[in-house]
Design a protein around this motif. Structure first.
Motif, mmCIF file in Angstrom:
data_model
loop_
_atom_site.group_PDB
_atom_site.id
_atom_site.type_symbol
_atom_site.label_atom_id
_atom_site.label_comp_id
_atom_site.label_asym_id
_atom_site.label_seq_id
_atom_site.Cartn_x
_atom_site.Cartn_y
_atom_site.Cartn_z
ATOM 1 N N ALA A 167 0.861 -1.228 0.233
ATOM 2 C CA ALA A 167 0.015 0.252 0.148
ATOM 3 C C ALA A 167 0.933 1.247 -0.018
ATOM 4 C CB ALA A 167 -0.990 0.104 1.280
ATOM 5 N N LEU A 168 2.016 1.153 0.621
ATOM 6 C CA LEU A 168 2.858 2.345 0.436
ATOM 7 C C LEU A 168 3.460 2.576 -0.795
ATOM 8 C CD1 LEU A 168 4.620 4.433 2.533
ATOM 9 C CD2 LEU A 168 6.253 2.557 2.720
ATOM 10 N N ASP A 169 3.668 1.445 -1.473
ATOM 11 C CA ASP A 169 4.088 1.630 -2.822
ATOM 12 C C ASP A 169 3.161 2.147 -3.778
ATOM 13 O OD1 ASP A 169 6.517 0.541 -2.178
ATOM 14 O OD2 ASP A 169 6.109 -1.645 -2.939
ATOM 15 N N GLU A 170 1.958 1.736 -3.636
ATOM 16 C CA GLU A 170 0.832 2.167 -4.580
ATOM 17 C C GLU A 170 0.509 3.492 -4.138
ATOM 18 O OE1 GLU A 170 -1.962 -0.949 -5.535
ATOM 19 O OE2 GLU A 170 -3.392 0.580 -6.148
ATOM 20 N N ALA A 171 0.384 4.130 -2.808
ATOM 21 C CA ALA A 171 0.283 5.256 -2.239
ATOM 22 C C ALA A 171 1.126 6.214 -2.996
ATOM 23 C CB ALA A 171 0.477 5.457 -0.919
ATOM 24 N N ARG A 172 2.507 5.989 -3.130
ATOM 25 C CA ARG A 172 3.547 6.695 -3.722
ATOM 26 C C ARG A 172 3.221 6.894 -5.209
ATOM 27 N NH1 ARG A 172 8.419 5.134 0.336
ATOM 28 N NH2 ARG A 172 7.840 6.734 2.041
ATOM 29 N N LYS A 173 2.932 5.688 -5.923
ATOM 30 C CA LYS A 173 2.833 5.581 -7.215
ATOM 31 C C LYS A 173 1.430 6.522 -7.741
ATOM 32 C CE LYS A 173 1.682 2.116 -10.301
ATOM 33 N NZ LYS A 173 1.351 0.772 -10.377
ATOM 34 N N LYS A 174 0.373 6.309 -7.142
ATOM 35 C CA LYS A 174 -0.784 7.091 -7.312
ATOM 36 C C LYS A 174 -1.108 8.468 -6.603
ATOM 37 C CE LYS A 174 -2.672 3.124 -9.101
ATOM 38 N NZ LYS A 174 -3.699 2.057 -8.479
ATOM 39 N N GLY A 175 -0.091 9.013 -5.930
ATOM 40 C CA GLY A 175 -0.311 10.293 -5.212
ATOM 41 C C GLY A 175 -1.184 10.174 -4.206
ATOM 42 N N TRP A 176 -1.441 9.031 -3.425
ATOM 43 C CA TRP A 176 -2.331 9.211 -2.398
ATOM 44 C C TRP A 176 -1.719 10.011 -1.360
ATOM 45 C CZ3 TRP A 176 -3.729 3.144 -2.210
ATOM 46 C CH2 TRP A 176 -4.526 2.948 -3.286
#
Lengths: 332, 332
Positions: B305-314
């Motif tokens: 979720a940390l990777d996805e947050a960074r990738k998606k700008g969350w």
């Protein structure tokens, strides 16, 4: 006097005027005859809202639960969701040539509803799964919406959601105007009800508790979807109603309305709490404007709950005498 | 000008004054540093509430969901509900002499938590069932309340519900002040959370979605009760979160906050809707005032979720830098 203080006092005076205007205003239940049922409802709601009164209920505890089929809309000759399922199977039949040989689909496609129903719960479950599962939740919502905007009731010729009960729509609005939170607690499917009940009853999707099938979260082509699976998750009927009320709402209602033995446990659970409570049953007594049925009916049987209502003094709505008007649309 | 019309105009003017007083009023998020996270929240909420703006969200669609453990209160060294279960097993041990010979109870009673946890999910499930099932729902509510008012966290010495996060309590109130409906969607048990979250977070029981065990409706000596059974009904974690959001709320949130990989699917489901949305993660970066952990932690692992947050700008909340204060009580 500071500016803020003056504003607050002005606002207070304005609110007192408005409250008194509302109190003296129009009858909130115009489709109800002035009988015992209406009087019981108005007395309960008035007392629940009377602060410092002996039957006051704090606003956060004003949870009101309503069965749907036979309580908020009609349920004859078949539960309307079953009519939806049957229509859906007919629509899908061209993609399922095997159904011509396979029961209960073969009987259904020949129009022999009696033979289908003779198959009992197992047959109905097969029809429900064939019609309610296998698509995403978004797709199912669209299918329900399309059906409701086109299918017609065999007896009245109306759209099904024109067969909601006007007196109950008024009751729901009256409760909400007195800070009750209104819920549907129905044996019908939650996903079948949610697309239309907000418009029909003013009840938002998150206040709809129904039967459910299992679903699965999937990412398809990078896009998350929820897929409906052909497996029952919860049957929200009889003992299931208080169980699901406890699981989903997490507190006991103070107001409950049903129309059949499927609602008995929900009414018992409501009745057994402390403080003021209201238990009501719609009794289908109007064979002319609607249908007359109780103890002997397969759909919406009202037998044990009728005895218990009489014994315990719960409110019985005599549809024929208590309701000036039945349906939300049309002339009846 | 009629009386009613004058009242309504007076009221309108008063409300405009009050709204502008509120708009110019105190910071609604005083425990948040003025960094990117706070700015993203304030911008989102402001735009959601701006009618005719491009990112306006109608009030009925303003559904906000929050994980609990690690998002609204702490979760170290063990999920607090597991600490409750362990304490409960110790309390019940005198009634269960067989536990002295039986794992995982024997290790637990010797104080060897590591050996218990080495038993994995099966061991934890046994402890949960021994501590959470077999009583009525009313009795369980009392047991949870008693524990919360007496048990102390091993590191801070505080009551567990004094370890809620002040910045998140402020965020919940700020959202509600802007007509958002705030929900908890947690892997924790719904019946474990409901007795205390209304006071702690302002979230009523009916807006708590958690894991659950099966229950049964019974009439005991003429009195209906709901009994908690030693069988899992639903694990509200990972894929289970969007599934349960769909089953219980019936519509997609526009705002979601979590802190671990268990929240990823809920965030993905929220992100995939149309229109404006907000996805946030609490990143535990403060080893001094709280705990610092992410990818390598067993409790509250934050990796994918940390990777996805960074990738998606969350929005990533850096606890150390974004929060001036951590807990709702005390000095930290």
């Amino acid at each position: 006097m500071t500016g803020i203080r003056r504003i607050v006092i002005t606002l207070g005076i304005a609110l007192v005027f408005i409250a008194s205007a509302i109190a003296q205003g129009a009858d909130p239940l115009p489709s109800w005859s002035d009988g015992a049922a209406k009087q019981a409802i108005v007395a309960f709601v008035g007392e629940a809202a009377t602060q410092n009164g002996p039957r006051y209920i704090s606003p956060s505890a004003r949870i009101a639960v309503f069965d749907n089929d036979g309580t908020l809309w009609a349920e004859k000759p078949l539960y309307f969701q079953l009519a939806f399922a049957i229509d859906r199977v007919k629509t899908l039949a061209s993609e399922h040539p095997e159904w011509e040989q396979e029961e209960p689909f073969a009987s259904l496609l020949k129009g022999d509803t009696k033979a289908v129903l003779a198959g009992g719960e197992a047959a109905i479950l097969q029809i429900v799964m064939a019609s309610h599962a296998g698509m995403t939740t978004d797709a199912f919502e669209g299918i329900v919406g399309d059906w409701l905007s086109s299918a017609r009731h065999p007896k009245t010729g109306r759209l099904y959601n024109e067969m909601t009960y006007q007196p109950m729509v008024e009751l729901l609005a009256y409760l909400r105007a007195n800070a009750f939170k209104t819920y549907i607690v129905s044996g019908g499917g939650n996903a079948f009800m949610r697309p239309w009940v907000e418009k029909a009853y003013g009840i938002p999707p998150e206040q709809v508790i129904g039967s459910s099938i299992k679903t699965r979260f999937e990412v398809r082509d990078g896009r998350p979807v929820i897929v409906r699976l052909p497996e029952i998750a919860f049957i929200n009927d009889k003992e299931g109603k208080p169980v699901n009320i406890d699981q989903v709402i997490g507190r006991r209602p103070v107001f409950a309305f049903g129309n059949s033995d499927g609602d008995l446990q929900m009414l018992q659970w409501t009745a057994a709490g402390e403080g003021a409570r209201f238990m009501g049953l719609v009794h289908h007594t109007d064979g002319e404007r609607e249908w007359a049925y109780d103890r002997a009916s397969h759909v919406g049987r009202l037998d044990k709950a009728l005895d218990e209502a009489r014994k315990k003094g719960w409110t019985l709505v005599d549809m024929k005498n208590d309701w000036k008007r039945i349906f939300s649309s049309g002339q009846l």
